[in-house]
Scaffold this active site. Structure first.
Site: not given
Ligand code: NAD
Length: 295
Positions: A98, A172, A241
């Site tokens: 997102s 989104k 965010k």
């Molecule tokens: P999360 O924090 O669980 O996962 C993010 C991952 O990215 C982590 O494993 C982290 O180690 C990795 N990361 C961070 N910096 C990095 C880099 N420089 N290089 C490589 N990897 C890196 O987050 P999430 O919940 O999986 O969310 C991811 C995205 O999806 C966000 O934008 C969030 O807003 C969106 N989202 C999440 C959900 C949900 O239910 N969790 C639902 C819809 C959308």
């Protein structure tokens, strides 16, 4: 068109891992990178290959998915010189996180200068939707690129083409502003009813048959708040965010968005009082504790 068989993915967290797992189960060759070694190891347990660098995840992939926390991290990853040198003309970069729509359009223009196309494809449906393949995928991009990606994305849920690049990220963020505002006011209403002597289960049953229902009353309250698990897998800081992305977009467009701004202020207050890793459903617990203190 189904010429996409090999997929790279960067970001294997709460959402990236189940997405990679479903794609691998659907027969795609999936190679993933995450800064966390444990996340890379989990991918291997779930049918993917672990890459040592972002460039290794992209090498040879038809599409490179980014499932990263926010636009700033997307920019950092996409400015990696080795990764940029690896990207070739026929590859698609797909930002499924997102991110901020205005920054997405800038990145798309930058990549376009190198002949690489960007598609934004953020999702709704949470960790359970990613695991079950029932996400709503909000896609922004040129029709031919969206068409190329549709078979792969369909393994993850329902694909909805919102418009040109950046459109998915815009809807989104706006969706999550609505969702977060619902969760806050639903929590206030249920806590008020409880003080009047009503049972939350009874209130939810009535609300869910009435016009006040939403994802908060149908999913978040019964599944994560009432049982006291607060484990939806979507962090409070990520929800905040998205809300700020939506209100910033409104501001850039000269659209007054006062209730949205008020919701951001309330969620900011909750975020400041809670642990950095708090789940977004914990705002209900925060409100309950706050109301107990004020009594
Ligand atoms: P999360 O924090 O669980 O996962 C993010 C991952 O990215 C982590 O494993 C982290 O180690 C990795 N990361 C961070 N910096 C990095 C880099 N420089 N290089 C490589 N990897 C890196 O987050 P999430 O919940 O999986 O969310 C991811 C995205 O999806 C966000 O934008 C969030 O807003 C969106 N989202 C999440 C959900 C949900 O239910 N969790 C639902 C819809 C959308």
């Amino acid at each position: 068109m189904n010429d996409i068989t090999s997929i790279g993915i960067i970001g294997l967290g709460n959402m990236g891992l189940p997405i990679a797992t479903r794609l691998a189960a659907a027969g795609y060759t999936v190679t993933g990178f995450d800064v966390a070694e444990a996340a890379r190891a989990r991918l291997v347990e779930h049918g993917g290959r672990a890459a040592d660098t972002p460039a290794d995840a992209a090498a040879g992939a038809d599409a490179l998915i980014l499932m990263l926390p926010d636009s700033t991290i997307v920019s950092q990853v996409m400015s990696d010189a080795a990764l940029r040198a690896t990207l070739s003309r026929n590859q698609l970069v797909v930002d499924m996180g997102s991110s901020e729509p205005v920054r997405t359009r800038s990145l798309a223009a930058e990549l376009d200068a190198d002949g690489v196309a960007l598609v934004d494809a953020p999702v709704s449906g949470g960790v359970s939707g990613a695991t079950a393949g029932t996400l709503t995928i909000m896609v922004g991009g040129a029709a031919r690129n969206v068409e190329r990606l549709t078979p792969a994305l369909s393994a993850l849920g329902r694909v909805r083409h919102a418009g040109p690049v950046g459109s998915g990220h815009a809807i989104k963020a706006l969706n999550n502003l609505i969702s977060a505002t619902h969760l806050w006011v639903t929590s206030e209403a249920i806590l008020t009813g409880e003080k009047f002597g009503l049972r939350p289960e009874v209130m939810l049953e009535i609300i869910n048959g009435s016009s006040g229902r939403s994802g908060s009353s149908e999913n978040k309250w019964p599944n994560f708040i009432l049982p006291g698990t607060f484990d939806s897998g979507f962090a409070l800081r990520l929800m905040l965010k998205d809300m700020k992305t939506a209100t910033a977009l409104a501001e850039q467009l000269g659209m007054p968005i006062e209730l949205g701004e008020a919701a951001v202020a309330e969620w900011t207050r909750a975020a400041e009082a809670m642990a950095p890793a708090a789940d977004h459903t914990e705002v209900a617990r925060y409100l309950a504790q706050e109301s107990a203190v004020r009594m």
